[in-house]
Design a protein around this motif. Structure first.
Motif, mmCIF file in Angstrom:
data_model
loop_
_atom_site.group_PDB
_atom_site.id
_atom_site.type_symbol
_atom_site.label_atom_id
_atom_site.label_comp_id
_atom_site.label_asym_id
_atom_site.label_seq_id
_atom_site.Cartn_x
_atom_site.Cartn_y
_atom_site.Cartn_z
ATOM 1 N N LEU A 511 21.687 37.437 37.214
ATOM 2 C CA LEU A 511 22.366 38.250 36.209
ATOM 3 C C LEU A 511 23.039 39.478 36.808
ATOM 4 C CD1 LEU A 511 22.982 38.793 33.225
ATOM 5 C CD2 LEU A 511 20.768 39.947 33.055
ATOM 6 N N LEU A 512 22.397 40.121 37.778
ATOM 7 C CA LEU A 512 22.922 41.389 38.298
ATOM 8 C C LEU A 512 24.228 41.214 39.087
ATOM 9 C CD1 LEU A 512 19.583 43.146 39.265
ATOM 10 C CD2 LEU A 512 21.037 43.556 37.286
ATOM 11 N N PRO A 513 24.353 40.255 40.013
ATOM 12 C CA PRO A 513 25.668 40.065 40.662
ATOM 13 C C PRO A 513 26.768 39.703 39.670
ATOM 14 C CG PRO A 513 23.951 38.948 41.906
ATOM 15 C CD PRO A 513 23.329 39.390 40.619
ATOM 16 N N PHE A 514 26.417 38.925 38.657
ATOM 17 C CA PHE A 514 27.414 38.600 37.629
ATOM 18 C C PHE A 514 27.858 39.857 36.892
ATOM 19 C CE2 PHE A 514 28.015 37.778 33.061
ATOM 20 C CZ PHE A 514 29.195 37.052 33.110
ATOM 21 N N GLY A 515 26.919 40.748 36.618
ATOM 22 C CA GLY A 515 27.275 41.989 35.940
ATOM 23 C C GLY A 515 28.231 42.848 36.733
ATOM 24 N N ALA A 516 28.176 42.749 38.079
ATOM 25 C CA ALA A 516 29.063 43.560 38.913
ATOM 26 C C ALA A 516 30.513 43.113 38.827
ATOM 27 C CB ALA A 516 28.587 43.517 40.373
ATOM 28 N N ILE A 517 30.750 41.847 38.460
ATOM 29 C CA ILE A 517 32.122 41.324 38.442
ATOM 30 C C ILE A 517 32.556 40.933 37.034
ATOM 31 C CG2 ILE A 517 31.914 40.448 40.799
ATOM 32 C CD1 ILE A 517 31.561 37.643 39.565
ATOM 33 N N PHE A 518 31.775 41.261 36.032
ATOM 34 C CA PHE A 518 32.033 40.760 34.682
ATOM 35 C C PHE A 518 33.409 41.189 34.176
ATOM 36 C CE2 PHE A 518 31.863 41.682 30.092
ATOM 37 C CZ PHE A 518 31.749 40.391 29.618
ATOM 38 N N VAL A 519 33.745 42.461 34.310
ATOM 39 C CA VAL A 519 35.005 42.971 33.762
ATOM 40 C C VAL A 519 36.197 42.369 34.488
ATOM 41 C CG1 VAL A 519 36.425 45.027 33.509
ATOM 42 C CG2 VAL A 519 34.041 45.090 32.821
ATOM 43 N N GLU A 520 36.159 42.375 35.824
ATOM 44 C CA GLU A 520 37.282 41.803 36.575
ATOM 45 C C GLU A 520 37.410 40.310 36.311
ATOM 46 O OE1 GLU A 520 39.719 43.321 38.279
ATOM 47 O OE2 GLU A 520 38.750 45.067 37.394
ATOM 48 N N LEU A 521 36.283 39.652 36.085
ATOM 49 C CA LEU A 521 36.335 38.229 35.763
ATOM 50 C C LEU A 521 37.095 38.002 34.463
ATOM 51 C CD1 LEU A 521 35.369 35.335 36.390
ATOM 52 C CD2 LEU A 521 33.318 35.832 35.044
ATOM 53 N N TYR A 522 36.928 38.879 33.497
ATOM 54 C CA TYR A 522 37.647 38.755 32.224
ATOM 55 C C TYR A 522 39.156 38.841 32.448
ATOM 56 C CZ TYR A 522 39.524 40.055 27.659
ATOM 57 O OH TYR A 522 40.284 40.117 26.522
ATOM 58 N N PHE A 523 39.597 39.804 33.256
ATOM 59 C CA PHE A 523 41.035 39.950 33.485
ATOM 60 C C PHE A 523 41.583 38.822 34.356
ATOM 61 C CE2 PHE A 523 39.797 44.279 32.319
ATOM 62 C CZ PHE A 523 40.795 44.596 31.417
ATOM 63 N N ILE A 524 40.793 38.310 35.288
ATOM 64 C CA ILE A 524 41.235 37.176 36.094
ATOM 65 C C ILE A 524 41.395 35.943 35.216
ATOM 66 C CG2 ILE A 524 40.529 35.590 37.919
ATOM 67 C CD1 ILE A 524 39.262 37.955 39.352
ATOM 68 N N MET A 525 40.449 35.709 34.311
ATOM 69 C CA MET A 525 40.564 34.567 33.416
ATOM 70 C C MET A 525 41.765 34.714 32.480
ATOM 71 S SD MET A 525 36.588 33.749 32.458
ATOM 72 C CE MET A 525 37.091 32.380 31.420
ATOM 73 N N SER A 526 42.033 35.919 32.020
ATOM 74 C CA SER A 526 43.217 36.138 31.189
ATOM 75 C C SER A 526 44.483 35.858 31.976
ATOM 76 C CB SER A 526 43.224 37.576 30.656
ATOM 77 O OG SER A 526 42.097 37.828 29.839
ATOM 78 N N SER A 527 44.480 36.212 33.255
ATOM 79 C CA SER A 527 45.633 35.929 34.096
ATOM 80 C C SER A 527 45.828 34.435 34.295
ATOM 81 C CB SER A 527 45.464 36.627 35.458
ATOM 82 O OG SER A 527 46.492 36.256 36.352
#
Length: 645
Positions: A511-527
Motif C-alpha cells: 500500500l505505501l509504495p502505491f500511495g507515493a505514486i497515486f496522484v501521478e498515476l491518476y494524471f498518467i492514466m488521464s493522459s
C-alpha cells in the motif's frame, strides 16, 4: 548524513526539479520556415475518443483511421498516403496521412469546397454513435496539433486541447435524436516572423472551429444554416464539406509554441501530495535508521556478548552475568537465512527483468526531465523506452545470473535462456492477443504486421544477445559469499502472528509504495485514456525517487520483523510484498473504470483490463525487485556484523 548546508540545498533541488523539464526544453524537430504563399501541409491523424460531452466520461478506447469508409471524409487527389512515423508513434496508435486541405502561408481563403459525400443509414448510425461517445478529429499543421480552446474550471486559465469534436448535440439539452455532424471547419493559424524577415515565417498556433451547416444548394459558409442531423431511416443524405483558412501574425516564438498545450491540471494537488509523501518517507527512513542504529546495535552487542560468554564457558573462565539470557529472535535463524528459496530459477529471472525495468524507467524519466522527449517529436517516448529496454537487456542478464549463482542454482543454461524470453515473451503474447481484438474492431490502433516483425527482429537480434552476454559475464563473476554458514537441516519455523502472514504482509507493504505514486498515476492514466499531453516529468522524477525509498524502507522493516519471528523465508516474501503495489495499481484501474470510464461492449472492457493488467504486472516486477534487493542488502549487513563460529 548530510552536513549542515545539505538539507537546504536538497530542498532547493526538490523545489526546482518540476521546472527543469521546461528549463531544459529541447525541440524534437528542426523548425520549418515558409515564405508568403508557400504551401503548408495539413496532415490528418487517427480519430480518437475523448471524454463525451454529455457526461465527461470515456466511452470507448478504440481509434479509427481518418479515412475509415464509414466516415467518408474527403480524400486528396490520387488517394491518401501514409507519412513516415517512429516506432513509438505507431505503437501509440498514430496513423498520419496526407489530406486534401490546401493551406498557403499568409493567404486567407474563405469557404473552399472539398467534396460531397453520401451517407446511408448504416453510416449515419455509426457516426452518431461515435459523436455520442466523444470522438475527435486530429490534424497536424507543421507538426503542431490543431486544437480547440478550453478553460480550466479550477484556475480559469485558457489552454489548448489537441483535436476537435466530430460533432455535437443540438439544443439546450442533450438528446440522442439531436446529434449534429460537423462539415465546415474554420482553421485559424498564427505565424511568427523570424527576426523581422518576411520571408521566414513559422507556424506557432493552430485552432480549428468546426460547425455543422446543411447547405440547401451551393455552399456559401454563411451563418444561419440549420445543422446536419442524421436521422434514422430514410434515403441517403448528401453532405457538402467546406473549410476556411485565416492567418494572423503572432509574437509567440517557435520554441514556445507548445506551451499552450502543456497545461497542468490541479497543480496544487501535486505539491500537497509530494509534501505528504515526503513526510511519510522521512518517518519511514527514521524508523529504519532507528532499527539499524539502535535496536540492531543492541541486539548485535548482546549476541556477541553471549558468544563470548559461551567461549569463556568452554575455557572455564566465565562468570555469570545478570540479565544475560538465551539468545532469541533473528540471530537464531543465522544458519537458515541464506538457504536456497523455493523456485530459485523463477525468482532470479524475475529479479533480472526487474533490474532491467528499474534502469530503463529511471533513464527514461531523466531523459524526459532534461527535455529530450519533446511533444513535437511524436512517439519519442515510446521509441526511447523500447530502445533503452533493449540496451539494458545486458543489465537484466547480468543481474539474473549473479542472483541465481548466489542462490546456488545449477540450471544456468535455463537461466540464460529464460531471462530474455519469459517476461518479454509473456508481455508480447498478451499484447498480440489484445491487438487481435483491435484488428477485429477495425481500429487504427491495431499494430501493423510489419511493426510486429520489427519488434521481433529487435528482440532476437539485439535484446537476446545482449542478455546472453550479461548472463555470461554474471556467471563468470565471483560468487557472492554469504556472511554466515547455512545449516544442513532446516530449522522449524514457528507459527507466525496474523500481521506476518503472507497476505496481510502484502496488503500492508504494497500500500505505501502505491500511495507515493497515486496522484501521478491518476494524471498518467488521464493522459493515456483521454489523449492528453503529459509532460510533468519533474513531478514524476520526484515520485519515482520517493517510491523507491518507500518501497525499500517498508520492505526492510517487514524483513526485520519476519526474521525476529524466526521466519527465514524472506526472499519470496520481500519480492511479493513489495510487488503487491502492482495489485493496488490494478485495483485503481478498476476504480478508474467505474468512475471515469463507461465502456460499452465486450471488446472495449477486455482491452482496458488487458492493458491495465500488463502495466500492473510490469510494476509488480519492478517494485518486487526493489524490495528484494533492499532486503538482501539489509540481511547481509546485519548478519555480517555478528561473530558466529
Amino acid at each position: 548524513m548530510f552536513r549542515d548546508t545539505a538539507p537546504s540545498a536538497l530542498l532547493a533541488t526538490i523545489l526546482a526539479a518540476p521546472q527543469l523539464a521546461s528549463a531544459f526544453y529541447l525541440p524534437g524537430v528542426a523548425p520549418t520556415s515558409y515564405k508568403p504563399g508557400d504551401s503548408v501541409p495539413l496532415y490528418v491523424n487517427s480519430i480518437k475518443p475523448v471524454a463525451a460531452l454529455h457526461d465527461y466520461r470515456l466511452h470507448s478506447i478504440v481509434s479509427y483511421d481518418y479515412y475509415h469508409p464509414a466516415f467518408q471524409f474527403c480524400q486528396p487527389p490520387g488517394g491518401p498516403k501514409y507519412v513516415s512515423e517512429s516506432l513509438g508513434s505507431i505503437l501509440f496508435g498514430d496513423r498520419i496521412m496526407t489530406s486534401p486541405f490546401e493551406l498557403h502561408m499568409g493567404k486567407n481563403e474563405t469557404c473552399k469546397t472539398l467534396c460531397k459525400a453520401s451517407y446511408p443509414e448504416k453510416a449515419r448510425a455509426f457516426i452518431n454513435d461515435k459523436i455520442e461517445e466523444g470522438y475527435s478529429l486530429n490534424w497536424l499543421v507543421d507538426g503542431l496539433p490543431a486544437g480547440q480552446k478550453l478553460i480550466d474550471d479550477l484556475t480559469g486559465t485558457t489552454f489548448y486541447s489537441p483535436g476537435f469534436m466530430l460533432g455535437g448535440f443540438y439544443g439546450e439539452e442533450f438528446n440522442e435524436e439531436e446529434i449534429f455532424f460537423n462539415n465546415h471547419y474554420e482553421i485559424w493559424i498564427e505565424y511568427h516572423e523570424l527576426s523581422g524577415n518576411p520571408n521566414q515565417l513559422r507556424v506557432v498556433d493552430v485552432v480549428v472551429q468546426p460547425s455543422s451547416k446543411a447547405y440547401p444548394n451551393e455552399p456559401d459558409c454563411a451563418e444561419g444554416h440549420p445543422p446536419i442531423l442524421f436521422k434514422e431511416g430514410g434515403r441517403d443524405e448528401e453532405v457538402q464539406f467546406t473549410y476556411s483558412v485565416y492567418w494572423k501574425k503572432s509574437n509567440t516564438a517557435w520554441a514556445t509554441r507548445w506551451d499552450k498545450y502543456l497545461h497542468v491540471f490541479d497543480p496544487k494537488i501535486h505539491w500537497f501530495w509530494l509534501v505528504d509523501t515526503a513526510i511519510i518517507v522521512v518517518i519511514l527512513v527514521l524508523t529504519v535508521m532507528s532499527v539499524l542504529v539502535r535496536t540492531l546495535k543492541k541486539d548485535i552487542a548482546r549476541y556477541n556478548r553471549l558468544d563470548q560468554i559461551s567461549l569463556d564457558d568452554l575455557n572455564g573462565t566465565s562468570a555469570i552475568e545478570d540479565g544475560v539470557q538465551e539468545d532469541s529472535g533473528w540471530k537464531l535463524v543465522h544458519g537458515d537465512v541464506f538457504r536456497m528459496p523455493s523456485q530459485p530459477l523463477l525468482l532470479s529471472v524475475l529479479l533480472g527483468n526487474g533490474a532491467q525495468l528499474f534502469v530503463m524507467t529511471g533513464a527514461t524519466i531523466i531523459f524526459a526531465l532534461l527535455g529530450f522527449l519533446s511533444p513535437s517529436n511524436r512517439g519519442s517516448l515510446g521509441t526511447l523506452m523500447i530502445l533503452l529496454y533493449t540496451i539494458f537487456s545486458f543489465v537484466g542478464g547480468y543481474a539474473s545470473a549473479r542472483v541465481y549463482k548466489s542462490l546456488q542454482g545449477e540450471q544456468w543454461k535455463t537461466n540464460i535462456a529464460l531471462t530474455p524470453i519469459l517476461v518479454p515473451g509473456t508481455v508480447f503474447a498478451a499484447f498480440l492477443l489484445l491487438d487481435l481484438f483491435l484488428w477485429a474492431k477495425g481500429s487504427s490502433g491495431a499494430v501493423p504486421f510489419t511493426t510486429m516483425l520489427v519488434i521481433i527482429l529487435i528482440w532476437f537480434i539485439i535484446s537476446i544477445p545482449l542478455s546472453i552476454a550479461g548472463s555470461w559475464l554474471g556467471f563468470r563473476s565471483p560468487l557472492i559469499e554469504a556472511p554466515v554458514r547455512t545449516n544442513q537441516i532446516p530449522r522449524q519455523i514457528p507459527t507466525p502472528t496474523a500481521y506476518l502472514k503472507p497476505i496481510p504482509c502484502m496488503l500492508i507493504v504494497g500500500l505505501l509504495p502505491f500511495g507515493a505514486i497515486f496522484v501521478e498515476l491518476y494524471f498518467i492514466m488521464s493522459s493515456i485514456w483521454f489523449s492528453r499531453i503529459y509532460y510533468m516529468f519533474g513531478f514524476l522524477f520526484l515520485c519515482y525517487g520517493l517510491m523507491i525509498v518507500v518501497c525499500a524502507a517498508v520492505t526492510i522493516l517487514m524483513t526485520y520483523f519476519l526474521l525476529c519471528a524466526e521466519n527465514y523465508n524472506w526472499q519470496w516474501r520481500s519480492f511479493l510484498a513489495a510487488g503487491a503495489s502492482g495489485g493496488y495499481i490494478f485495483l485503481n484501474c478498476l476504480l478508474y473504470l467505474i468512475t471515469k470510464v463507461k465502456l460499452s461492449g465486450f471488446a472495449g472492457i477486455v482491452l482496458y483490463l488487458g492493458y491495465s493488467a500488463l502495466i500492473s504486472s510490469l510494476f509488480f516486477i519492478l517494485a518486487g525487485s526493489i524490495g528484494y534487493f533492499a532486503s538482501w542488502w539489509f540481511v547481509r549487513r546485519i548478519y555480517a556484523s555478528l561473530k558466529i563460529d
